[in-house]
Design a protein around this motif. Structure first.
Motif, mmCIF file in Angstrom:
data_model
loop_
_atom_site.group_PDB
_atom_site.id
_atom_site.type_symbol
_atom_site.label_atom_id
_atom_site.label_comp_id
_atom_site.label_asym_id
_atom_site.label_seq_id
_atom_site.Cartn_x
_atom_site.Cartn_y
_atom_site.Cartn_z
ATOM 1 N N ARG A 539 -2.125 5.770 -6.467
ATOM 2 C CA ARG A 539 -1.734 4.602 -5.686
ATOM 3 C C ARG A 539 -1.445 4.990 -4.238
ATOM 4 N NH1 ARG A 539 0.878 4.032 -10.631
ATOM 5 N NH2 ARG A 539 0.269 2.204 -11.857
ATOM 6 N N SER A 541 0.048 3.238 -0.666
ATOM 7 C CA SER A 541 0.753 2.071 -0.160
ATOM 8 C C SER A 541 -0.093 1.320 0.865
ATOM 9 C CB SER A 541 2.083 2.490 0.476
ATOM 10 O OG SER A 541 1.857 3.232 1.653
ATOM 11 N N ARG A 542 0.207 0.028 1.016
ATOM 12 C CA ARG A 542 -0.524 -0.799 1.983
ATOM 13 C C ARG A 542 -0.385 -0.232 3.396
ATOM 14 N NH1 ARG A 542 -1.944 -5.941 0.198
ATOM 15 N NH2 ARG A 542 -2.495 -5.782 -2.003
ATOM 16 N N PHE A 543 0.826 0.249 3.712
ATOM 17 C CA PHE A 543 1.039 0.795 5.050
ATOM 18 C C PHE A 543 0.214 2.061 5.266
ATOM 19 C CE2 PHE A 543 3.475 3.627 7.904
ATOM 20 C CZ PHE A 543 3.378 2.877 9.072
ATOM 21 N N LYS A 544 0.158 2.932 4.239
ATOM 22 C CA LYS A 544 -0.610 4.170 4.359
ATOM 23 C C LYS A 544 -2.096 3.882 4.554
ATOM 24 C CE LYS A 544 -1.431 8.638 3.951
ATOM 25 N NZ LYS A 544 -1.028 9.618 4.988
ATOM 26 N N GLN A 545 -2.577 2.780 3.951
ATOM 27 C CA GLN A 545 -3.986 2.430 4.071
ATOM 28 C C GLN A 545 -4.364 2.046 5.501
ATOM 29 O OE1 GLN A 545 -5.100 -0.493 1.095
ATOM 30 N NE2 GLN A 545 -3.874 0.531 -0.478
ATOM 31 N N LEU A 546 -3.382 1.674 6.298
ATOM 32 C CA LEU A 546 -3.648 1.294 7.690
ATOM 33 C C LEU A 546 -3.845 2.492 8.604
ATOM 34 C CD1 LEU A 546 -1.074 -1.607 8.167
ATOM 35 C CD2 LEU A 546 -3.517 -1.795 7.675
ATOM 36 N N GLN A 547 -3.493 3.702 8.115
ATOM 37 C CA GLN A 547 -3.589 4.887 8.967
ATOM 38 C C GLN A 547 -5.048 5.173 9.320
ATOM 39 O OE1 GLN A 547 -2.026 8.433 7.194
ATOM 40 N NE2 GLN A 547 -2.269 9.661 9.040
#
Length: 551
Positions: A539, A541-547
């Motif tokens: 999994r 996180s949504r925030f990590k996917q923005l990196q």
């Protein structure tokens, strides 16, 4: 109880009809029974039961029930109730719908027989053999990791340990020899030891706590003197709680003075954690610390397959005392896998397991390549002046000569044995040349002595240096990435069962628990495999996917 082996009966028609109607979309136990059969047979457990006596519950059923119990993390009472009331359990066990089940105490009796008969491993090994016969096992690649296991005891401070140990001994003596005990005790002992010792009831001032500890110590020594008196029956000394009392008092107190004064041991005189007793109710549970985790209990090592196009199945669990290091488990793990003919070609392990000795010995003795990083060179030179670390020296193994980075040759080459029993070589360079060397301060911190080296024997040294160089390459990191999946197995064992918390006291019972957990996890994975459920992805996180991606 005795056992009369019987053929595994077919699932009764009424049970089969109701189960099919109740679970039209499938069920884990129905699916496993249809695909694997009964797995166990009575003959596997024949040595655990006498040939005469009251007939026992079918061992093949009890073995399967014990595993199913850990699939759902049930207590013994809940497990017995499930056998009585659940259709899917009756289907897996070939029981008619009218079967009344059995008393829950049968399960603890069966576990006791497994331990006394050294048959714990049977529950996992028979499943693995069945899967291998069906072509569902690919042991060529496996991975191992360890985790802590909390003992089934309260964490006791030093004063609580003294009170509980003496209370445990008094309760055991009261059950075994009440008439003898009543003539030895003081009346005020009933106030001090008749109920559980808890910290909130104890004094708060250090001086008062020390005084109470010395008083408990004096009471304990008085009881031990009475037990070891020549006129006392010898068998009282053989009571388990009495022996624990003696050991704890040796660890916690100095011998009483001639005046009878009792004194606690100071910290530096306390025993090491490898033998220190932390609870009278589980003397094998020791304190240990690993990174940020401190615990009293045990440690378990889990090994699983990690090949492609097959389910990832646990092949071995090895439970140890908490103070046993990871590298000490490598040899027993490989021995266990060899006995089952499940040795891997590649074995992924983390740094705690990988040593120079294991890199060489695993290859020569078991034909197993350990894939994992080794510890970096801990020397002062490697940290501050890498050009003068041991890997920068050249070694002429045939002539037993070492050459330093400045071209100076060694004058001594002495084979020795270190404190772990491993062969090492002690090397020294000429004193005069070292003192005159212009880069001496970067090579050694000694003001007078020459540079010295301590290296492994040739095979171990070469394996160590080769691995240190290889583990810095992208190819090695990509290959080693396969080990990370074992952490998901530890997580699954913790979330679905009680992998990190022992249900039972003692190393043997805790190991049996881990065998049952490993078999239960294999049940869950096989059910997912038969139903084509893919392995979940890590999994993010949504925030990590923005990196943003690099480059």
């Amino acid at each position: 109880m005795s056992m009369q082996p019987q053929n595994i009966p077919l699932v009764p028609p009424d049970t089969q009809a109701v189960a099919r109607a109740a679970f039209p979309k499938g069920n884990i136990y129905v699916s496993l029974r249809d695909n694997l059969g009964s797995i166990y047979e009575d003959e596997f457990f024949a040595t655990l039961f006498p040939k005469r006596g009251q007939p026992a519950e079918s061992p093949w059923r009890l073995g399967l029930i014990c595993v199913m119990q850990f699939v759902e993390n049930l207590t013994d009472r809940q497990t017995a109730e499930a056998v009585r009331s659940r259709i899917d359990w009756k289907y897996a066990l070939s029981l008619p719908l009218t079967d009344p089940g059995f008393d829950f105490s049968v399960l603890s009796e069966f576990r006791r027989r497994l331990i006394e008969g050294n048959a714990e491993q049977l529950l996992l090994d028979r499943l693995l053999k069945r899967l291998r016969d069906l072509g569902l096992m690919k042991p060529e690649r496996q991975r191992t990791d360890s985790t802590h296991v909390l003992a089934v005891i309260r964490n006791l401070n030093r004063l609580e340990l003294l009170g509980e140990t003496l209370r445990f001994a008094l309760n055991s003596l009261a059950a075994a020899a009440p008439d003898w005990l009543i003539n030895q005790i003081n009346s005020d002992w009933f106030d001090r030891y008749s109920r559980r010792v808890e910290n909130y009831r104890l004094p708060k001032l250090d001086s008062e706590r020390e005084a109470l500890g010395n008083l408990i110590g004096k009471d304990g020594f008085a009881l031990l003197d009475d037990i070891y008196a020549p006129t006392t029956p010898f068998w009282l000394r053989q009571i388990k709680a009495v022996e624990i009392l003696r050991q704890v008092w040796v660890q916690q107190f100095y011998a009483p003075s001639e005046e009878g004064v009792v004194q606690w041991r100071i910290t530096k005189d306390m025993p090491p954690s490898t033998i220190a007793i932390h609870s009278p109710y589980d003397v094998e549970a020791h304190y240990s610390s690993k990174r940020s985790v401190d615990w009293v209990g045990y440690k378990t090592h889990v090994t699983e397959t990690c090949g492609e196009d097959c389910p990832h199945l646990i092949t071995q669990v090895y439970t140890t005392l908490s103070t046993v290091t990871d590298d000490a488990a490598v040899e027993p793990i490989h021995q266990g896998l060899e006995e089952k003919s499940l040795l891997p070609n590649e074995h992924f392990m983390d740094t705690g397991y990988v040593t120079a000795e294991h890199l060489v010995n695993s290859r020569t003795q078991y034909d197993v390549e350990i894939i994992g990083p080794v510890r970096s060179d801990p020397s002062w030179q490697a940290r501050n002046h890498p050009k003068f670390a041991a890997d920068q020296f050249k070694f002429d193994w045939d002539n037993q000569v070492a050459t330093c980075p400045m071209g100076q040759q060694s004058v001594t080459w002495l084979p020795e044995i270190d404190k772990r029993g491993q062969p090492i070589i002690d090397i020294r360079f000429p004193t005069a040349a070292c003192r005159a060397c212009p880069v001496r301060r970067r090579c050694t911190r000694s003001k007078k002595d020459p540079r010295g080296l301590t290296i492994r024997a040739q095979a171990f040294h070469t394996a160590l240096q080769t691995r240190r160089q290889a583990q810095e390459t992208p190819e090695f990191l990509h290959q080693y990435h396969q080990r990370a999946g074992i952490e998901a197995t530890l997580s699954q064992g913790t979330r679905r069962t009680c992998l990190r918390r022992s249900r039972y006291s003692g190393l043997a019972k805790t190991h049996l628990q881990h065998i049952l957990i490993a078999t239960a996890l294999n049940f869950l994975r096989l059910d997912a495999w038969f139903n084509e459920v893919p392995i979940a992805k890590t999994r993010i996180s949504r925030f990590k996917q923005l990196q943003p991606k690099p480059g």
